[in-house]
Scaffold this motif. Structure first.
Motif, PDB file in Angstrom:
ATOM      1  N   ASN A 318      12.841 -12.024  -9.852  1.00  0.00           N
ATOM      2  CA  ASN A 318      14.212 -12.521  -9.826  1.00  0.00           C
ATOM      3  C   ASN A 318      14.464 -13.488 -10.980  1.00  0.00           C
ATOM      4  O   ASN A 318      13.576 -14.255 -11.375  1.00  0.00           O
ATOM      5  CB  ASN A 318      14.489 -13.251  -8.512  1.00  0.00           C
ATOM      6  CG  ASN A 318      14.302 -12.361  -7.293  1.00  0.00           C
ATOM      7  OD1 ASN A 318      15.034 -11.397  -7.116  1.00  0.00           O
ATOM      8  ND2 ASN A 318      13.311 -12.685  -6.465  1.00  0.00           N
ATOM      9  N   LEU A 319      15.673 -13.446 -11.518  1.00  0.00           N
ATOM     10  CA  LEU A 319      16.138 -14.475 -12.441  1.00  0.00           C
ATOM     11  C   LEU A 319      16.848 -15.533 -11.609  1.00  0.00           C
ATOM     12  O   LEU A 319      17.872 -15.250 -10.978  1.00  0.00           O
ATOM     13  CB  LEU A 319      17.095 -13.889 -13.481  1.00  0.00           C
ATOM     14  CG  LEU A 319      17.889 -14.889 -14.346  1.00  0.00           C
ATOM     15  CD1 LEU A 319      16.959 -15.841 -15.080  1.00  0.00           C
ATOM     16  CD2 LEU A 319      18.779 -14.162 -15.346  1.00  0.00           C
ATOM     17  N   VAL A 320      16.290 -16.736 -11.584  1.00  0.00           N
ATOM     18  CA  VAL A 320      16.858 -17.825 -10.797  1.00  0.00           C
ATOM     19  C   VAL A 320      17.176 -18.978 -11.739  1.00  0.00           C
ATOM     20  O   VAL A 320      16.284 -19.514 -12.409  1.00  0.00           O
ATOM     21  CB  VAL A 320      15.889 -18.293  -9.692  1.00  0.00           C
ATOM     22  CG1 VAL A 320      16.516 -19.426  -8.885  1.00  0.00           C
ATOM     23  CG2 VAL A 320      15.523 -17.128  -8.781  1.00  0.00           C
ATOM     24  N   ASP A 334      14.376  -8.390  -7.586  1.00  0.00           N
ATOM     25  CA  ASP A 334      15.248  -7.847  -8.642  1.00  0.00           C
ATOM     26  C   ASP A 334      16.682  -8.340  -8.536  1.00  0.00           C
ATOM     27  O   ASP A 334      17.636  -7.572  -8.693  1.00  0.00           O
ATOM     28  CB  ASP A 334      15.212  -6.317  -8.621  1.00  0.00           C
ATOM     29  CG  ASP A 334      13.822  -5.774  -8.871  1.00  0.00           C
ATOM     30  OD1 ASP A 334      13.127  -6.330  -9.735  1.00  0.00           O
ATOM     31  OD2 ASP A 334      13.412  -4.813  -8.187  1.00  0.00           O
ATOM     32  N   LEU A 335      16.826  -9.645  -8.267  1.00  0.00           N
ATOM     33  CA  LEU A 335      18.161 -10.243  -8.200  1.00  0.00           C
ATOM     34  C   LEU A 335      18.380 -11.207  -9.357  1.00  0.00           C
ATOM     35  O   LEU A 335      17.427 -11.741  -9.930  1.00  0.00           O
ATOM     36  CB  LEU A 335      18.354 -10.999  -6.885  1.00  0.00           C
ATOM     37  CG  LEU A 335      18.479 -10.195  -5.595  1.00  0.00           C
ATOM     38  CD1 LEU A 335      18.735 -11.129  -4.415  1.00  0.00           C
ATOM     39  CD2 LEU A 335      19.583  -9.146  -5.688  1.00  0.00           C
ATOM     40  N   ILE A 336      19.642 -11.435  -9.648  1.00  0.00           N
ATOM     41  CA  ILE A 336      20.061 -12.491 -10.565  1.00  0.00           C
ATOM     42  C   ILE A 336      20.801 -13.525  -9.729  1.00  0.00           C
ATOM     43  O   ILE A 336      21.809 -13.209  -9.077  1.00  0.00           O
ATOM     44  CB  ILE A 336      20.971 -11.931 -11.670  1.00  0.00           C
ATOM     45  CG1 ILE A 336      20.168 -10.974 -12.561  1.00  0.00           C
ATOM     46  CG2 ILE A 336      21.591 -13.050 -12.489  1.00  0.00           C
ATOM     47  CD1 ILE A 336      21.027 -10.110 -13.450  1.00  0.00           C
ATOM     48  N   LYS A 348      22.579  -7.726  -8.594  1.00  0.00           N
ATOM     49  CA  LYS A 348      21.384  -6.919  -8.781  1.00  0.00           C
ATOM     50  C   LYS A 348      21.046  -6.887 -10.264  1.00  0.00           C
ATOM     51  O   LYS A 348      21.945  -6.836 -11.111  1.00  0.00           O
ATOM     52  CB  LYS A 348      21.601  -5.484  -8.297  1.00  0.00           C
ATOM     53  CG  LYS A 348      21.728  -5.325  -6.794  1.00  0.00           C
ATOM     54  CD  LYS A 348      21.917  -3.847  -6.454  1.00  0.00           C
ATOM     55  CE  LYS A 348      22.040  -3.630  -4.964  1.00  0.00           C
ATOM     56  NZ  LYS A 348      22.225  -2.185  -4.630  1.00  0.00           N
ATOM     57  N   LYS A 349      19.776  -6.929 -10.593  1.00  0.00           N
ATOM     58  CA  LYS A 349      19.397  -6.678 -11.977  1.00  0.00           C
ATOM     59  C   LYS A 349      19.821  -5.264 -12.343  1.00  0.00           C
ATOM     60  O   LYS A 349      19.747  -4.353 -11.525  1.00  0.00           O
ATOM     61  CB  LYS A 349      17.891  -6.867 -12.149  1.00  0.00           C
ATOM     62  CG  LYS A 349      17.475  -8.338 -12.175  1.00  0.00           C
ATOM     63  CD  LYS A 349      15.986  -8.516 -11.982  1.00  0.00           C
ATOM     64  CE  LYS A 349      15.198  -7.960 -13.141  1.00  0.00           C
ATOM     65  NZ  LYS A 349      13.738  -8.225 -12.956  1.00  0.00           N
ATOM     66  N   GLY A 350      20.275  -5.104 -13.559  1.00  0.00           N
ATOM     67  CA  GLY A 350      20.787  -3.809 -13.987  1.00  0.00           C
ATOM     68  C   GLY A 350      22.287  -3.704 -13.861  1.00  0.00           C
ATOM     69  O   GLY A 350      22.896  -2.777 -14.396  1.00  0.00           O
ATOM     70  N   SER A 351      22.909  -4.659 -13.167  1.00  0.00           N
ATOM     71  CA  SER A 351      24.370  -4.641 -12.978  1.00  0.00           C
ATOM     72  C   SER A 351      25.054  -5.817 -13.660  1.00  0.00           C
ATOM     73  O   SER A 351      26.258  -6.018 -13.492  1.00  0.00           O
ATOM     74  CB  SER A 351      24.713  -4.658 -11.485  1.00  0.00           C
ATOM     75  OG  SER A 351      24.187  -3.526 -10.835  1.00  0.00           O
ATOM     76  N   SER A 352      24.295  -6.589 -14.425  1.00  0.00           N
ATOM     77  CA  SER A 352      24.862  -7.837 -14.942  1.00  0.00           C
ATOM     78  C   SER A 352      25.931  -7.620 -16.013  1.00  0.00           C
ATOM     79  O   SER A 352      26.666  -8.551 -16.344  1.00  0.00           O
ATOM     80  CB  SER A 352      23.749  -8.730 -15.505  1.00  0.00           C
ATOM     81  OG  SER A 352      23.157  -8.162 -16.654  1.00  0.00           O
ATOM     82  N   GLN A 353      26.050  -6.407 -16.569  1.00  0.00           N
ATOM     83  CA  GLN A 353      27.129  -6.145 -17.527  1.00  0.00           C
ATOM     84  C   GLN A 353      28.505  -6.241 -16.863  1.00  0.00           C
ATOM     85  O   GLN A 353      29.527  -6.382 -17.539  1.00  0.00           O
ATOM     86  CB  GLN A 353      26.955  -4.754 -18.154  1.00  0.00           C
ATOM     87  CG  GLN A 353      25.720  -4.610 -19.044  1.00  0.00           C
ATOM     88  CD  GLN A 353      25.893  -5.268 -20.403  1.00  0.00           C
ATOM     89  OE1 GLN A 353      26.956  -5.772 -20.721  1.00  0.00           O
ATOM     90  NE2 GLN A 353      24.844  -5.280 -21.197  1.00  0.00           N
TER      91      GLN A 353
END
Length: 485
Positions: A318-320, A334-336, A348-353
């Protein structure tokens, strides 16, 4: 060689860390370790440090708000004698670069770089710059292509071919075309073409467009005049009517607005026949999304970004981000998770755009959360919004030694100041007096006033605003040390 550093952009894909008044290039995210201490530095600071090893000076292009952020961060690095170009309104990269080049000698070689990119292989970077400088001396316009490692749809691409039959990717290549951000299928086709190139079955090679350039100032201006005469002529008019304050060039608003909005790629690079591209394997990232940021930050044994405020229970990868409150995660992967005090982002990682869609909704709702943090940076210091509701706002204000706010007034609010530490010099109307800790003063709606710190330690005070309208644009500056309007 002069480094023209472009500071434009608001970095909306990294909201809520990045805001319009504190864009990603000035956020201190990256740890610099030394034997004595550990400090975090911003992408802007890393850019200056990296390029000052090969460039004799910096030329910072920014708007007024970012100008003061740049000043503070350059002061921290001990960098002085910099030039600045202040744009009252952004008109894209072609005008920004042109206006800076007009201030330089014709034969001065410039390295144009964004301020928000990360480059980790500095030895290879210096080799690439040495080759670019050789081309620039030969009156070429040089751009830098990043060899793609995966099918990226968020970058533009440069299509290149061997120069003089040299297919080694070492001595630079001729530019065939610039391509917009592709679909995933097209990006995969580019990678496959590169594989064929390696096997000598293709004459095309595709690279990510880094947005970095190297050329003589005068050669670029000649090509701009040749291929985009309207941009050149309006830039020349704006430059001829500039105001100069020491090392700072200020462009007038009306002249800046008259310049067409266009990128250097569209205005010059895609049209010129003297363009070279250098394949650059320099461990480059534009840090343009939280997924990209995750890859660049240090991690613990479970793949979570290191954070003293994070309590992890069986959580992985996770990015925290957050520095004020404790963030606890349980059984998540796999969360932001981004906590800035006034906003919380979970993705979710991969959806940050998709973060930019959040910013669009904030703008549509007239929220200021896309624009400013709880703590705002000003040339005289900072203020932090402690509480806000209908009809009132409470701030913590800190004024740097030797600094003062503008002489100003408000039409819609009264203000009450209580000094916490330091000694404030306060002007209200015709009266100027000292206000010490635990003392206060009151400013009526419409009264001209100023706050100043003549001491050697910061002045900290609590400001209570009361009125029907308490937004930041209720301010009339009568006199300002920083020439803000």
């Amino acid at each position: 060689m002069t480094n023209i550093i472009l500071c434009g952009g608001s970095g909306t894909r990294l909201w809520p860390i990045s805001r319009s008044l504190m864009p990603k290039q000035f956020v201190k995210l990256f740890l610099e370790e030394s034997a004595e201490h550990k400090d975090k530095k911003s992408l802007f600071q890393l850019t200056v440090e990296r390029n000052s090893k090969v460039c004799k000076s910096q030329f910072i292009v920014s708007n007024t708000e970012q100008y003061f952020l740049a000043l503070d961060q350059l002061e921290e690095l001990g960098k002085t004698n910099n030039k600045y170009l202040l744009e009252p309104v952004g008109r894209n990269t072609a005008p920004a670069i042109a206006l800076a080049c007009m201030q330089l000698d014709y034969d001065e070689i410039v390295l144009v770089t964004p301020s928000d990119h990360l480059i980790k292989d500095e030895k290879e970077y210096e080799k690439v710059l040495k080759k670019a400088k050789e081309f620039a001396k030969d009156n070429k316009l040089v751009t830098f292509g990043i060899t793609p490692t995966f099918a990226e749809t968020g970058f533009g691409y440069i299509e290149a071919s061997p120069a003089n039959g040299d297919s080694s990717l070492v001595n630079g290549m001729d530019v065939v075309n610039f391509h917009e951000k592709p679909s995933l299928d097209v990006a995969n086709e580019y990678l496959e073409t590169n594989n064929k190139y390696t096997n000598n079955k293709s004459t095309s090679y595709y690279m990510w467009n880094s947005g970095m350039f190297c050329f003589k100032a005068g050669v670029f201006l000649d090509e701009l005049e040749k291929y985009s005469a309207e941009i050149y002529n309006t830039c020349k008019t704006a430059f001829d009517n500039k105001k100069i304050d020491n090392s700072t060039l200020r462009i007038q608003h009306s002249h800046m607005e008259a310049i067409p909005d266009d990128s250097i790629d569209y205005a010059v690079m895609e049209k010129s026949d003297i363009v070279k591209v250098i394949p650059s394997n320099i461990a480059w990232s534009d840090v343009g999304s939280f997924d990209a940021l995750y890859e660049e930050l240090p991690k613990d044994k479970n793949g979570n970004t290191k954070n003293d405020k994070h309590i992890s229970i069986d959580s992985k990868n996770n990015l925290v981000y957050g520095s004020d409150r404790i963030i606890a995660s349980i059984d998540v992967e796999d969360l932001i998770i981004i906590d800035t005090g006034d906003a919380l982002l979970i993705s979710k990682k991969g959806s940050s755009q998709k973060v930019k869609k959040v910013v669009e909704k904030l703008k549509a709702s007239n929220s200021q959360l896309h624009n400013i943090h709880q703590t705002a940076y000003r040339p005289w210091g900072t203020y932090t919004v402690l509480e806000e509701s209908a009809g009132y706002k409470i701030k913590r204000i800190e004024v740097k030694p030797g600094s003062r706010l503008s002489l100003q007034k408000h039409f819609h609010r009264n203000e009450h100041w209580i000094v916490v530490s330091g000694t404030a010099t306060v002007t209200v109307g015709e009266e100027t007096r000292l206000v010490r800790p635990n003392e206060s003063t009151y400013i009526k709606m419409g009264e001209v006033h100023r706050l100043e710190n003549q001491g050697k330690i910061p002045v900290v005070l609590i400001e209570a605003q009361v009125g029907e309208y308490i937004d930041e644009d209720d301010i009339v500056r009568i006199s300002d040390d920083f020439k803000r309007e």
